[in-house]
Design an enzyme around this catalytic site. Structure first.
Site, PDB file in Angstrom:
ATOM      1  N   CYS A 143       0.821  -1.214   0.000  1.00 65.02           N
ATOM      2  CA  CYS A 143       0.000   0.000   0.000  1.00 65.02           C
ATOM      3  C   CYS A 143       0.860   1.272   0.000  1.00 65.02           C
ATOM      4  O   CYS A 143       0.597   2.213  -0.743  1.00 65.02           O
ATOM      5  CB  CYS A 143      -0.928   0.006   1.197  1.00 65.02           C
ATOM      6  SG  CYS A 143      -0.159  -0.582   2.712  1.00 65.02           S
ATOM      7  N   HIS A 148      -3.352   6.016   4.902  1.00 65.94           N
ATOM      8  CA  HIS A 148      -1.917   6.256   5.133  1.00 65.94           C
ATOM      9  C   HIS A 148      -1.531   7.656   4.649  1.00 65.94           C
ATOM     10  O   HIS A 148      -2.049   8.144   3.644  1.00 65.94           O
ATOM     11  CB  HIS A 148      -1.085   5.261   4.319  1.00 65.94           C
ATOM     12  CG  HIS A 148      -1.013   3.859   4.840  1.00 65.94           C
ATOM     13  ND1 HIS A 148      -1.512   3.453   6.064  1.00 65.94           N
ATOM     14  CD2 HIS A 148      -0.495   2.744   4.267  1.00 65.94           C
ATOM     15  CE1 HIS A 148      -1.281   2.150   6.227  1.00 65.94           C
ATOM     16  NE2 HIS A 148      -0.676   1.687   5.160  1.00 65.94           N
TER      17      HIS A 148
END
Ligand code: 2RA
Length: 337
Positions: free
Chosen positions: A130, A242
């Site tokens: 990711c 994130h």
């Protein structure tokens, strides 16, 4: 002809997100089969008005006739079942880190290197980590202005990266603290609420964690570049998006105007950069959204060839399920299935 797809690991955080993304994007499938572990087998999910029962993943011919399998069931399941999933020609889009650095497995972010997905001798396409996906989506438009020689990145990673139970652990910790109950710490090395943890995944011999070394190796592979990447990956008390503070050094100086224009036109990017109005990406607002949001763009005062910027992206979506579905959409569009 009929498009038959499978989701392997449907009960996990990413597995569940596959269902949401396939629905949201009206992905063109005619049949769907859900696979899970012995623990999940028999569970029922209703999807687009139809009931599906999870089948136990086994070494049999269940994948015969399946065109695409979206797999997010952990590295060991991917390694064990890759031959069974791909032996009838099914294209396995694998979310685990198991095959990412294999020379005969493409590692793909459609906005950056979609073409690579067309060459897949093992019928496996690896979905990057990711943090890497978010980074290379941002790097791509800058790379087109001037070759990026070096990247420093500090990540602020959501609990979701460690799975659904880790998200629950964080949310519950805040409640436990409010109610003066014992704080339960199981998924992370320490309490995450009101804290940050400078470790994601295990340490390697050079003092970097595996997560940090993924950003080095995966970025170079996806961008077909000798770019040097030095990362520090930190877990922060955020649920599912994130954030990354990024410094890039390019071969030639890049002006702020050119960088902003490049980001605003970049595929998969939303520019959110108006500091005077406190407009910059924040994980609380980006959760559940598709794009990589970029802000805080500035010339790096420490380096005439340097740029600095901030990016935020949803870890379960673009960081995992959405990117995998976009790989499949790319293959269909390119008639490369
Ligand atoms: C994490 N990127 O955030 C790793 C795995 N998803 O924990």
């Amino acid at each position: 002809e009929k498009m038959k797809i499978a989701i392997v690991g449907v009960s996990g955080a990413v597995g569940q997100e596959f269902l949401r993304v396939l629905d949201e994007r009206n992905f063109p499938f005619d049949e769907l089969v859900l696979f899970g572990s012995g623990r999940s087998a028999g569970k029922e999910y209703t999807f687009k008005g139809k009931k599906y029962t999870v089948k136990e993943l086994k070494h049999n011919d269940d994948f015969k006739g399946i065109d695409i399998a979206f797999v997010s069931a952990g590295g060991s399941a991917s390694v064990e079942f890759a031959p069974t999933i791909t032996k009838h020609g099914t294209v396995m889009i694998d979310n685990s880190s198991a095959f990412r650095m294999d020379n005969d497995v493409p590692l793909v972010v459609p906005e950056v290197n979609g073409e690579d997905a067309k060459v897949r001798p093992r019928n496996i396409i690896a979905n990057p980590n990711c943090t890497t996906i978010q980074l290379v989506v941002a790097l791509k438009p800058i790379e087109e202005l001037s070759h990026i020689k070096r990247v420093h990145v500090a990540t602020y990673q959501a609990a979701s990266g460690a799975g659904a139970t880790a998200m629950d652990e964080l949310v519950n910790q805040f409640k436990q603290i409010v109610h003066n109950e014992p704080v339960i710490v199981e998924k992370f090395v320490a309490q995450l609420a009101y804290n940050v943890i400078p470790q994601v995944d295990v340490f390697t011999e050079n003092g970097y964690t595996k997560e940090e070394m993924k950003m080095y190796h995966e970025t170079r592979k996806i961008m077909h570049s000798d770019v040097e990447v030095s990362a520090t990956c930190v877990r922060v008390p955020v649920v599912r998006a994130h954030s990354e503070a990024t410094w890039v050094e390019t071969e030639k100086p890049v002006s702020i105007e050119d960088a902003r224009k490049a980001f605003s036109e970049g595929n998969g990017i939303i520019l959110q950069d108006n500091p005077e109005k406190k407009e910059y990406p924040m994980p609380l607002h980006v959760a559940g959204k598709d794009p990589v949001y970029i802000g805080r763009i500035r010339k790096d005062i420490s380096n005439p060839n340097g740029l600095s910027f901030w990016s935020v992206s949803d870890q379960i979506k673009k960081g995992a399920a959405l990117n995998a579905v976009q790989i499949a959409e790319y293959l269909i569009k390119e008639n490369a299935l």
